[in-house]
Write a protein that holds these residues in place. Sequence first.
Motif, short mmCIF file in Angstrom:
data_model
loop_
_atom_site.label_atom_id
_atom_site.label_comp_id
_atom_site.label_asym_id
_atom_site.label_seq_id
_atom_site.Cartn_x
_atom_site.Cartn_y
_atom_site.Cartn_z
N CYS A 311 -0.43 2.48 16.02
CA CYS A 311 0.97 1.90 16.14
C CYS A 311 1.50 1.87 14.70
N LEU A 312 0.78 1.67 13.67
CA LEU A 312 0.90 1.51 12.24
C LEU A 312 1.14 2.55 11.68
N GLY A 313 0.95 3.80 12.15
CA GLY A 313 0.98 4.96 11.49
C GLY A 313 0.05 5.86 11.30
N ALA A 314 -1.07 5.45 11.75
CA ALA A 314 -2.24 6.26 11.47
C ALA A 314 -2.37 7.43 12.63
N THR A 315 -2.82 8.67 12.19
CA THR A 315 -3.40 9.60 13.13
C THR A 315 -4.60 9.51 13.88
N MET A 316 -5.42 9.03 13.07
CA MET A 316 -6.87 8.69 13.58
C MET A 316 -7.71 7.78 12.88
N GLY A 317 -8.71 7.21 13.49
CA GLY A 317 -9.44 6.06 12.92
C GLY A 317 -10.85 6.56 12.83
#
Length: 370
Positions: A311-317
């Motif tokens: 939601c904050l802009g990441a593609t993957m964790g």
Amino acid sequence: MARSRLPRIAFDFVDGGVDGEEGLGWNAQVFRKYSLLPRYCMDVSKRDQSVTLFGHSYSSPFGICPMGILGLFRHGTDLMLAEAAAAANVPYVMSSTSNASLEEAVKVAPNNTWFQIYTTRDETISFDLIRRAREAGIQNLLITVDVPVSVRRERNMRNGFSRPLRVTPRIALESIAHPGWVYSYFKNGGLPLMANFAPYAKPGATADEVADVYSTQIPNSGQTWSLVENIRKAWPHNLIIKGILHPDDAARAVGLGANGLLVSNHGGRQLDRAPAPIEMLAEIRAAVGDEIPLLVDSGIRRGADIIIARCLGATMGLFGRPAVFGAVAGGVAGVSKVMSILRAQIDTNLGQMGCSRFEDLGIQFLRDRR
């Protein structure tokens, strides 16, 4: 389960951070600043958590961070991580300080192995590692930039974790209480070899001698953006810069040709008072635009954390410690269990939030609790 299987000196090496470990705690705590805002009466009968990254479709929006000397905690851990990642179809980022070699990992997980390097004081070693990664068929290379100097990891200091390891009465007593680990450690030859660095030591070098070579090369306090630029020219595939926290550094890395960024504070193991990566995501996304993949690590412990990051802009964790604990506790099955828990949590949260596709998540599903 991992804690019960490891002596304190080994468990704390994985579990610990740097200095007072304020950053280590904040990495996980900062996720609690956010609430997930659900939408109801949406058709979520079919849910999709797959992501497309660097032209490859992965089954889940997470992967395994690079971590070194994992053979110290359980023999063969590097390849266990690779095997479990391949079975789940998620990325496994092998560390250049692993105990298995990058060539071995590619044999186990040819489509899922990425490779991470620290730049070395002798640049020929860095570029030879890059050559080996290219010849092994690896498509995604990470350069770690957040280790300019050595740091004080106080848990290690208190526990007597040093090299060469001096077995004090306290260490001996603690180890006796974990006979399975002691048996495996000595059965497999004691200190495990850093296989990726073995070619740069003398022929037939012991694990300690290879570790000596490593310690003369890293950290590379002279690392600059010009070196990153030269690596970009030498590497023909996807280049990801790991350890970015400042938006200006993010923009500069992309300007030099980076294909992606890993927003990270090294799991709270380098600069104790650094911001948590999740705090910097929105600013970094604004600095690099919408097209550059952003990965994030440090503090991810729940599927909801990965959703917040998206939601904050990441593609993957990416995550590290949970994967190691899974391997120590149960081998490949333990790592797979960790990933199945995260998959189930992501799936449930997507359904509860009224969002059927992970890639459709955005800031509209998030609220700052403050």
